[in-house]
Motif scaffolding. Sequence first.
Motif, mmCIF file in Angstrom:
data_model
loop_
_atom_site.group_PDB
_atom_site.id
_atom_site.type_symbol
_atom_site.label_atom_id
_atom_site.label_comp_id
_atom_site.label_asym_id
_atom_site.label_seq_id
_atom_site.Cartn_x
_atom_site.Cartn_y
_atom_site.Cartn_z
ATOM 1 N N GLU A 218 5.323 -8.383 18.953
ATOM 2 C CA GLU A 218 6.549 -9.171 19.138
ATOM 3 C C GLU A 218 7.538 -8.347 19.938
ATOM 4 O O GLU A 218 7.592 -7.122 19.792
ATOM 5 N N GLN A 219 8.329 -9.020 20.771
ATOM 6 C CA GLN A 219 9.330 -8.337 21.582
ATOM 7 C C GLN A 219 10.692 -8.985 21.362
ATOM 8 O O GLN A 219 10.797 -10.176 21.106
ATOM 9 N N ARG A 220 11.714 -8.169 21.483
ATOM 10 C CA ARG A 220 13.074 -8.667 21.333
ATOM 11 C C ARG A 220 13.976 -7.820 22.225
ATOM 12 O O ARG A 220 13.877 -6.584 22.207
ATOM 13 N N GLY A 221 14.862 -8.453 22.993
ATOM 14 C CA GLY A 221 15.769 -7.727 23.861
ATOM 15 C C GLY A 221 17.197 -7.813 23.370
ATOM 16 O O GLY A 221 17.595 -8.784 22.726
ATOM 17 N N VAL A 222 17.972 -6.779 23.645
ATOM 18 C CA VAL A 222 19.385 -6.770 23.286
ATOM 19 C C VAL A 222 20.153 -6.131 24.438
ATOM 20 O O VAL A 222 19.692 -5.142 25.026
ATOM 21 N N THR A 244 19.449 4.070 17.984
ATOM 22 C CA THR A 244 18.292 3.210 17.743
ATOM 23 C C THR A 244 17.542 3.648 16.491
ATOM 24 O O THR A 244 17.143 2.822 15.670
ATOM 25 N N GLN A 245 17.332 4.946 16.351
ATOM 26 C CA GLN A 245 16.673 5.447 15.141
ATOM 27 C C GLN A 245 17.474 5.081 13.897
ATOM 28 O O GLN A 245 16.922 4.635 12.886
ATOM 29 N N ALA A 246 18.792 5.265 13.971
ATOM 30 C CA ALA A 246 19.645 4.966 12.823
ATOM 31 C C ALA A 246 19.597 3.485 12.480
ATOM 32 O O ALA A 246 19.592 3.109 11.300
ATOM 33 N N ALA A 247 19.553 2.623 13.494
ATOM 34 C CA ALA A 247 19.515 1.186 13.236
ATOM 35 C C ALA A 247 18.271 0.798 12.452
ATOM 36 O O ALA A 247 18.350 0.043 11.467
ATOM 37 N N LEU A 248 17.123 1.310 12.856
ATOM 38 C CA LEU A 248 15.892 0.940 12.162
ATOM 39 C C LEU A 248 15.854 1.527 10.750
ATOM 40 O O LEU A 248 15.426 0.857 9.799
ATOM 41 N N LEU A 249 16.305 2.757 10.578
ATOM 42 C CA LEU A 249 16.342 3.350 9.243
ATOM 43 C C LEU A 249 17.279 2.571 8.323
ATOM 44 O O LEU A 249 16.970 2.340 7.147
ATOM 45 N N VAL A 381 18.166 -2.926 26.087
ATOM 46 C CA VAL A 381 17.269 -2.293 25.128
ATOM 47 C C VAL A 381 16.189 -3.297 24.751
ATOM 48 O O VAL A 381 16.484 -4.396 24.271
ATOM 49 N N MET A 382 14.941 -2.912 25.000
ATOM 50 C CA MET A 382 13.812 -3.778 24.670
ATOM 51 C C MET A 382 13.099 -3.201 23.454
ATOM 52 O O MET A 382 12.656 -2.053 23.466
ATOM 53 N N LEU A 383 12.975 -3.990 22.391
ATOM 54 C CA LEU A 383 12.247 -3.602 21.185
ATOM 55 C C LEU A 383 10.887 -4.292 21.204
ATOM 56 O O LEU A 383 10.804 -5.518 21.300
ATOM 57 N N ARG A 384 9.819 -3.487 21.113
ATOM 58 C CA ARG A 384 8.466 -4.044 21.070
ATOM 59 C C ARG A 384 7.812 -3.584 19.774
ATOM 60 O O ARG A 384 7.674 -2.392 19.527
ATOM 61 N N ALA A 385 7.450 -4.544 18.942
ATOM 62 C CA ALA A 385 6.848 -4.250 17.639
ATOM 63 C C ALA A 385 5.381 -4.660 17.646
ATOM 64 O O ALA A 385 5.057 -5.821 17.892
ATOM 65 N N GLY A 399 12.481 -10.638 10.878
ATOM 66 C CA GLY A 399 13.739 -10.280 10.234
ATOM 67 C C GLY A 399 14.160 -8.856 10.535
ATOM 68 O O GLY A 399 15.345 -8.567 10.727
ATOM 69 N N LEU A 400 13.196 -7.958 10.600
ATOM 70 C CA LEU A 400 13.503 -6.567 10.899
ATOM 71 C C LEU A 400 14.062 -6.424 12.312
ATOM 72 O O LEU A 400 15.048 -5.709 12.536
ATOM 73 N N LEU A 401 13.454 -7.129 13.280
ATOM 74 C CA LEU A 401 13.942 -7.052 14.655
ATOM 75 C C LEU A 401 15.321 -7.684 14.770
ATOM 76 O O LEU A 401 16.205 -7.158 15.467
ATOM 77 N N ASP A 402 15.537 -8.834 14.101
ATOM 78 C CA ASP A 402 16.850 -9.482 14.148
ATOM 79 C C ASP A 402 17.942 -8.532 13.657
ATOM 80 O O ASP A 402 19.010 -8.403 14.267
ATOM 81 N N ARG A 403 17.683 -7.883 12.536
ATOM 82 C CA ARG A 403 18.696 -7.003 11.947
ATOM 83 C C ARG A 403 18.884 -5.732 12.775
ATOM 84 O O ARG A 403 19.996 -5.198 12.861
#
Length: 939
Positions: A218-222, A244-249, A381-385, A399-403
């Motif tokens: 899944e991909q999500r851009g911000v 970015t690290q802090a956001a995911l943690l 910023v592109m998030l690829r999960a 939900g994790l990508l949205d948050r």
Amino acid sequence: MTSPAETRIEALLPCTAAQVAMAEASQGSGQYLQQSVLRVSGSLKPDRLRRAWEQTQHHHQVTRLTLHRHEDRWIQVLRTEPHAETWAVHDLRGTPPAQRELIAGELVRRAGQTLDMRAGPLLRLDLLIEGDTAALLVLSHHHAVADGTTVELLLRSLADAYAGRLDVPRLDLVSATRRLWADTGDDPLTEFAADIADMPMLLPTWPPPTGPSELITEQRGVKPDITRVRRDAATHGTTPAAVTQAALLAVLAHGRGEPAACLSLAVDLRALVPGALHTGGLFLTTLPITARVGPADTGLTLAAQLARRAGPRRLHPGVSLPQTLMAASEAGRQGVPDTLLTVQRSTALPDPPPGLSWCRAWTTEHTEFALNLDAVWTDEVMLRAQFDLARVPAGHVAGLLDRTVAVLSEPSRPVAELLGEPGWLRAAGIGPEADSSDSADLLARVLAAVRRVTREPVGPDEDLLRAGHSSLTLMSIVVDLAEHGIPCTVGTLLDRPTARGAAAYAERRQPGDTSTTTTFLSPSSFTPLEKSLLARTDRTDWGTQPMHEQSVLTFAEVLTPSVARRAWQKVIERYPALGRDWSQTAAPSAPELTTRSDTDTHQAARDWLTAQLGIPFRPNAPLMRAALFVGARDSSLALAFHNALIDGWSFPTLIRELQRAYAALATGDEPPAPLGDDGRTYRRWLGGRRDGDDAKFWARALDGSAFPPHDGPSPSRERAVARRREVLSHLTAVSTAAGTTPNMVAAALVSTAFTEATARPPHEPLGLRVSARPPELPGAMRMVGQFTAELPMPRFAGPSQRWPEATRRLAASIEAARRHSHLGEAGIRSAAACPPESDLYRDLLVVEEYLPFDEWASQAGPGAWTLRSQWRREVSPSRRTLYVEPTVDGYDLVLSTAVDEDPGDLLAAIAARTRAALDAWARPVSTAFGLVPALTAVP
């Protein structure tokens, strides 16, 4: 190009700890094999591309690497010439379009499977010509030799060489590797352990693997205000990558409802080597990174916290994720983070050669992590999960990508305000909105099947027929869905040829309520150790029920039978291997927990187990039976199981899981996360071993041994016990002088006394039970299953030795044998040419490991029960079995016999000889047990 056998070695290089970890994890598992597939348009000239690839291989040393394991060390071998099989061209222009898709998919899959760690190549290029102006370019590599930067360098070099431009790397691999090791400081493990001393327990987020992986992307851009983020990050002494690290943690901690979180972070070691950005190879390492999240914390304050906890001082080529986790464990923080984060710069493709265009069709990477998240920083910023659908629900990833996007969009706002109510992410992998996420998970699984077949990023509502796919493609999708347990028909796809249509049909065809039955996961195949134990039961001439273990646990609590039965089912669901039967198929039903009331629960349990001895284990029946007897003041749990099912380390975990499941059901709470797994990680580890090495070892180790004829069936006898107290101080003195452990000294003393008291022939092996759990495998102590081996240790008569030398030799011999124990008894029999009518060993010595207390018997933790007594019995085909069981201040010698002899008399003789040997430990000893000295170094 020539084969590796015909080339010279240019250099031997050390492997980093990260390379070693990847090499070990990938053996036989297919993990860490990566592919980048480019769709090329234009008039491509294959011969010109081949010459460009040869030039790229000449300039980039990484294309000529192989990895070898030598004397328990991994090394990089750089050869002067590339491997002959690093290039292949496949012309598919004469193939019908529908078949071309299937053939292309198979060729791509096979290209990744041809990578051989030792023989090579570990990096190859395949050209699949689909038409006069259409082709697929497949770059396959093992991640232990190349990373993303390497792939980009190789593609740029390939394009320049195709265009006639020369590309000379500014810094070669040999120089970069040597400078990397030369510039590193001291081992940072001690600092790491101290740095996380204030952190809570590091627990996994996702459940352990229970079946084959289904990888979904899944991909999500911000689009944050990049300038503002950089400015604000600088004022906090941190970087946008740390945000970015802090956001995911923060999202992980909030989702689990805990004050902290831990994930694995991929870090580039090139920062330690000037100019290494122009060098191809693997310069990544993986470290755990932790953060504590408070109510007022923002993404920026958390990033500043990470800056204090992380930093370049952690970078060290000799430190890997397993080592840092071990340091954390020694500091009292245990767990294995199963989410990997990689923050990287733009991964845009280099410019294609003149006259051509290319785009990335897809990329694949298999790791042992449940969730791999890439964050690419450009103007957006592109998030690829990429996640394993078998472990991580698709709804949770969304939900994790949205948050995460929410935190990145407003990094100066408290994350508690951004993320809402905590606890939405459950460790067991079951979200609060199970009904809504089930449909999303099913659609994701269908999309995965469609993409596996079409090899294209197909959308959920894209019409497959209008996209050019044929009915043969639809049939292949239906077959793939069936193999993954998803019902669908070709007719359904013809009526509505979309992934959403197939998912809707499958959802209607889902079975009804199955709350009264147990859902069995496909059990793992039996290991050689387990097969050997099952084969013993199959030998009818060895008497009734060999390898049958029994135990009674009596607790002070009065348990509720209905809750206990449900808790037992939960345990079996969590560890499906406990429900296996002899035929290696899923059992028709879980091993049930029989419940009954009785006045004397302990005696009733023993009577029940005595009756079980007369009921043989059958191939199509579960290998475990259980009964619970409840009285007015206590409860007794009786377990009868085949020794192939669980070992002594598994037993406490099994009982603890039962207690925890019972407590959760009794209070209505969510079940806690599993303590371990049922050995799937061990089986993957086992798949990378070479049986030929083990067979060679045992053939040499047992050369000249005499195997006694089997005595035939004999009635079993109850065990005799002799207690030896106040001996630990003496054993400790011996072990200190010998440089070993008190247990090893006890093994040396008792084995010698055992053989003397039984008057064994000099060349007859003694059986020795050892743990086969690989100490380097994370979580090995928590695996539920059979992981012990009974090894035939040959006796040797050598020159006079003092006890320190003798125990050192024994310790080295046992450890050498342990490394080759995974062949199993059947494999050792074959290697040693032991006749089928003979015993591989007649007598068995079992040296137990001492634990201060059994965790399931302690008062600590939820649902713990008060243990009043424990009784156990083991029916072994060995003629005699002697247990050396450590206690608080000494050892118990426990002897069971299967022949018509008095175990008490024999045990008294063994105990007397052991005592005499311990009293005279400083004097020479002429006999001991172990491998002949020349064999202790056999690899």
